[in-house]
Design an enzyme around this catalytic site. Structure first.
Site, PDB file in Angstrom:
ATOM      1  N   TYR A   1       6.630   5.142   4.628  1.00 48.74           N
ATOM      2  CA  TYR A   1       7.717   6.085   4.393  1.00 48.74           C
ATOM      3  C   TYR A   1       8.290   6.599   5.706  1.00 48.74           C
ATOM      4  O   TYR A   1       9.501   6.795   5.830  1.00 48.74           O
ATOM      5  CB  TYR A   1       7.219   7.233   3.505  1.00 48.74           C
ATOM      6  CG  TYR A   1       6.917   6.756   2.108  1.00 48.74           C
ATOM      7  CD1 TYR A   1       7.847   6.893   1.081  1.00 48.74           C
ATOM      8  CD2 TYR A   1       5.715   6.112   1.814  1.00 48.74           C
ATOM      9  CE1 TYR A   1       7.581   6.414  -0.193  1.00 48.74           C
ATOM     10  CE2 TYR A   1       5.441   5.635   0.542  1.00 48.74           C
ATOM     11  CZ  TYR A   1       6.375   5.788  -0.457  1.00 48.74           C
ATOM     12  OH  TYR A   1       6.117   5.305  -1.716  1.00 48.74           O
TER      13      TYR A   1
ATOM     14  N   ALA B   1       0.850  -1.192   0.000  1.00 50.47           N
ATOM     15  CA  ALA B   1       0.000   0.000   0.000  1.00 50.47           C
ATOM     16  C   ALA B   1       0.885   1.242   0.000  1.00 50.47           C
ATOM     17  O   ALA B   1       1.969   1.254   0.586  1.00 50.47           O
ATOM     18  CB  ALA B   1      -0.911   0.006   1.221  1.00 50.47           C
ATOM     19  N   LYS B   2       0.397   2.289  -0.652  1.00 51.00           N
ATOM     20  CA  LYS B   2       1.163   3.537  -0.662  1.00 51.00           C
ATOM     21  C   LYS B   2       0.621   4.428   0.450  1.00 51.00           C
ATOM     22  O   LYS B   2      -0.239   5.291   0.238  1.00 51.00           O
ATOM     23  CB  LYS B   2       1.063   4.217  -2.027  1.00 51.00           C
ATOM     24  CG  LYS B   2       2.146   5.265  -2.272  1.00 51.00           C
ATOM     25  CD  LYS B   2       2.185   5.683  -3.737  1.00 51.00           C
ATOM     26  CE  LYS B   2       3.231   6.762  -3.987  1.00 51.00           C
ATOM     27  NZ  LYS B   2       4.608   6.309  -3.757  1.00 51.00           N
ATOM     28  N   CYS B   3       1.102   4.166   1.646  1.00 49.51           N
ATOM     29  CA  CYS B   3       0.647   4.909   2.819  1.00 49.51           C
ATOM     30  C   CYS B   3       1.830   5.577   3.506  1.00 49.51           C
ATOM     31  O   CYS B   3       2.969   5.112   3.427  1.00 49.51           O
ATOM     32  CB  CYS B   3      -0.091   3.996   3.796  1.00 49.51           C
ATOM     33  SG  CYS B   3       0.881   2.617   4.443  1.00 49.51           S
TER      34      CYS B   3
END
Length: 365
Positions: free
Chosen positions: A209, A203-205
């Protein structure tokens, strides 16, 4: 307005936009993610009502209650893609449908209400139309688009939010590289992992990061540009860099990249490279590749090139690899022919200076 697949956008023009002369001065050397356009898109969601209140409005601060769920339980996702100035003065995007699908998948993983693909694409187009003068005409420039969504319900109970805010903001950016494409140095992290099986790696959450920043700081402390993460189970196999996927080019022309096992972000640039490489005649493999094998293949000459890829930098050659035990170089530490050939082809398609046989370029204006 209704909560269906499409919404009518209320347009609220910025009555104090940046003056043309000031805008031109800002865009002469924009850097990356430091300058922003005049408008933003906002769309709201409420359980039982769906998506509603779609607006293009002046960019500005977002009022937020201190008990907003995102501040406590981190239900937040985002995307990143670019819009380009076409040769005829129009504007295009590169594979926004793939970003829409990944955004939807990220929402489902974080138990968030998914934004319908059509609404996602309409939001991008609405913002581009409002801020078309911010799309750089410089052949190295582009308009970076940042759609994001967060839990806006005011509550302190541990459960999925019942309210969300979806926004799109935009930032004109220049070339990611100063002085041309140069091989980067990477630090192999032994103390930290980016994601684990069953986690949110695909997931790009924001949390992914945030978890990578301490390792990235460690890389910089050791004189490297980027960090490389190994798998969380065996600490053996290469997974990805802090913000990019990784590829390997061998002496027989074949190319390998780590497989998508749930802990690696399914990069859109990664998928594009796989398609381009296969169509150029390369044997392409998605399989595990250990760090020790990377070192051994670089020493024997079997490994000729390595590169990272992502939206911001497109394709970046990897020159030096370093860890606590020492360092080695890939090839001669220079940008290889396969790497640069794939980069040139991909950039040409993105910017509309080469044919697009894949239907990847999406016309907006």
């Amino acid at each position: 307005m209704n909560g269906g697949e499409t919404l009518d956008f209320e347009i609220r023009p910025n009555t104090q936009p940046v003056a043309a002369a000031e805008r031109s001065a800002l865009m002469a050397n924009p850097g990356f993610g430091r300058i922003f356009t005049d408008h933003m898109v906002t769309v709201r969601y409420a359980e039982g009502k769906g998506w509603y209140d779609a607006r293009v409005e002046p960019r500005g601060p977002i009022p937020m209650d201190p008990a907003s769920a995102v501040l406590h339980y981190a239900q937040e996702i985002f995307e990143g893609l670019k819009a380009y100035r076409a040769a005829d003065g129009g504007v295009t995007m590169f594979r926004p449908d793939a970003n829409a699908a990944r955004f939807r998948n990220s929402a489902q993983r974080l138990a968030m209400a998914p934004v319908p693909d059509r609404l996602f694409l309409d939001s991008l187009e609405a913002l581009i139309r409002a801020d078309r003068d911010w799309v750089p005409t410089d052949p190295e420039g582009s308009l970076y688009l940042r759609p994001f969504q967060y839990a806006s319900e005011v509550f302190l109970g541990v459960k999925p939010s019942s309210e969300y805010l979806f926004l799109v903001i935009a930032s004109p950016v220049g070339s990611y590289f100063k002085g041309g494409v140069q091989p980067v140095s990477v630090w192999v992290s032994r103390d930290y992992t980016r994601a684990a099986p069953g986690g949110t790696g695909a997931a790009k959450c924001g949390g992914n990061y945030a978890a990578s920043l301490v390792a990235q700081a460690e890389a910089i402390e050791h004189g490297c540009d980027q960090v490389v993460f190994l798998d969380a189970v065996e600490q053996k196999y290469v997974e990805e860099l802090g913000g990019m996927n990784v590829f390997y080019v061998f002496d027989d022309g074949s190319i390998t990249t780590p497989p998508l096992t749930g802990s690696i972000l399914p990069g859109i640039t990664r998928e594009s490279v796989l398609r381009l490489a296969a169509d150029k005649g390369h044997v392409v493999r998605e399989e595990q590749y250990s760090y020790e094998q990377w070192r051994a293949d670089a020493a024997s000459g079997r490994l000729r090139e390595a590169f990272a890829c992502g939206t911001a930098a497109v394709i970046t050659p990897i020159g030096t690899v370093r860890d606590a035990d020492g360092e080695f170089t890939v090839g001669e530490g220079k940008a290889g022919d396969v790497t640069m050939g794939l980069r040139e082809q991909l950039v040409s398609i993105q910017r509309g200076t080469a044919p697009d046989p894949y239907g990847w370029v999406h016309r907006v204006l």
